[in-house]
Design a protein around this motif. Structure first.
Motif: not given
Length: 399
Positions: A198-221, A293-296
């Motif tokens: 979750i990325m947050i612009d510290l001036s505006t407070g606007e937030s967005w997500r990146q790498l949502l559910q990308h395999p590199s961020t998920l738990r290993t089974y 996603f393509d640059n992990v």
């Protein structure tokens, strides 16, 4: 990828035994010379130490009287900044349609998960609003309600946040965002598999997500974690035997902030992504999620799971390796071994929270040895806290 076990936790011969001395005042004189360790409550996260020596820790379990504390001497902590702000008047929970949620109180701390001190000596506080034990001492993991999760600056300002927040890193340089106040990188470990940044612009407070559910961020089974040679399953009281559910865990920015290193708690692999892809807001660029996603990049196995990262001004990335009872070092500049929060004056601070002996891993039985410890060790090679990513640091060249 070559790594070095920096220090084995069972052989910290350079650290002195803490004494029960009422004359020791760490709130302003955690001395800048010599080794020291501190006995604290065993549920702590952190620690973070300011330039002046003031030390802070946080506690996510609701069995404590407060969730954010300041270490006042070698055997004691006190609530910070006040007991009132650590105790929401309506309690830690809300119930809506017979479903329990974490409190939506935006003016009090609910369950602080992480602390971070930026180079300008500002303490940032990440509150998940998801207590893990309820008032009856039963394990819980309520969903967060809007208004509860927040990012505070010395409790004076807030940004609302969702999900299971775990850790945070900052790049405070003016030119990394158009607004000029820097950016926060928040880890979402989500047991519900909504892992990512979750990325947050510290001036505006606007937030967005990146790498949502990308395999590199998920738990290993179905990973069975091992501590001190003993396999550990998740044995939560009243629930069937299970496995660790959290995903993305350890994160750290490179020396110049152009790379984010990260890994899930249950993965043996270390990953990286250029931070320009994380900073790209999908609201302004519909292809930004695809580019991220393509640059992990997968840097390969490191020899075990890691549960927390830190970095220094020499480009070293420190990874706590509980299975190996050690801290590993990865150096992105030399790609070889070099001679858990890095503080000022050349020390690394890390806590012993005895995770595999906590209630959720032992069918409700607390097997931890009290008190817990915060340990400090001098960094190798004259390393120190990375000051480049603070306000007034050199311009980012990868935007």
């Amino acid at each position: 990828m070559k790594l070095l076990a920096f220090v084995a936790l069972t052989s910290l011969t350079s650290l002195t035994t803490a004494q029960n001395s009422p004359n020791t005042t760490l709130n302003d004189t955690w001395t800048t010379e010599g080794p020291r360790n501190v006995r604290i409550d065993t549920g702590t996260y952190g620690p973070e130490v300011e330039d002046t020596g003031r030390a802070f820790a946080c506690y996510t379990l609701s069995t404590y009287a407060y969730t954010l504390g300041e270490i006042v001497n070698e055997t004691a902590e006190a609530t910070y900044p006040s007991l009132e702000l650590n105790n929401p008047p309506r309690g830690l929970y809300n119930v809506m349609n017979s479903i329990q949620f974490g409190s939506n109180d935006s003016n009090h701390f609910i369950s602080v998960q992480a602390l971070f001190i930026t180079p300008d000596d500002t303490l940032w506080v990440l509150d998940t609003s998801r207590p893990t034990i309820n008032e009856s001492q039963a394990p819980s993991m309520p969903y967060a309600a809007p208004g509860g999760p927040k990012l505070n600056i010395h409790t004076s300002s807030k940004c609302p946040l969702p999900r299971l927040l775990h850790d945070l890193r900052f790049d405070m340089r003016a030119n990394v965002t158009e607004s000029g106040s820097g950016i926060a990188n928040i880890v979402d470990s989500s047991n519900e598999r909504r892992t990512g940044f979750i990325m947050i612009d510290l001036s505006t407070g606007e937030s967005w997500r990146q790498l949502l559910q990308h395999p590199s961020t998920l738990r290993t089974y179905a990973v069975v974690l091992s501590y001190q040679g003993i396999p550990n399953y998740f044995r939560q009281k009243g629930s069937p035997l299970g496995f660790q559910q959290e995903g993305l865990d350890g994160v750290e920015l490179s020396l110049y902030g152009d790379i984010m290193y990260y890994s899930p708690l249950t993965s043996d692999y270390l990953y990286l992504i250029e931070t320009s892809y994380l900073r790209s807001n999908p609201s302004n660029d519909t292809l930004s999620a695809k580019r991220a996603f393509d640059n992990v990049k997968n840097l390969g196995q490191r020899g075990g799971n890691a549960d927390g990262f830190s970095g220094d001004n020499l480009g070293n990335i420190y990874m706590r390796m509980p299975k190996n009872n050690a801290i590993y070092i990865y150096n992105s500049t030399t790609l070889q071994a070099t001679p858990a929060n890095v503080g000022f004056y050349g020390y690394i601070y890390f806590n012993i929270n005895q995770l595999p002996y906590q209630l959720n891993w032992n069918n409700g039985i607390d097997g931890r040895q009290h008190p817990g410890l915060i340990l400090r060790s001098i960094l190798p090679g004259g390393a120190n806290k990375n000051m480049i990513l603070g306000r007034g640091g050199p311009s980012n060249t990868t935007s």
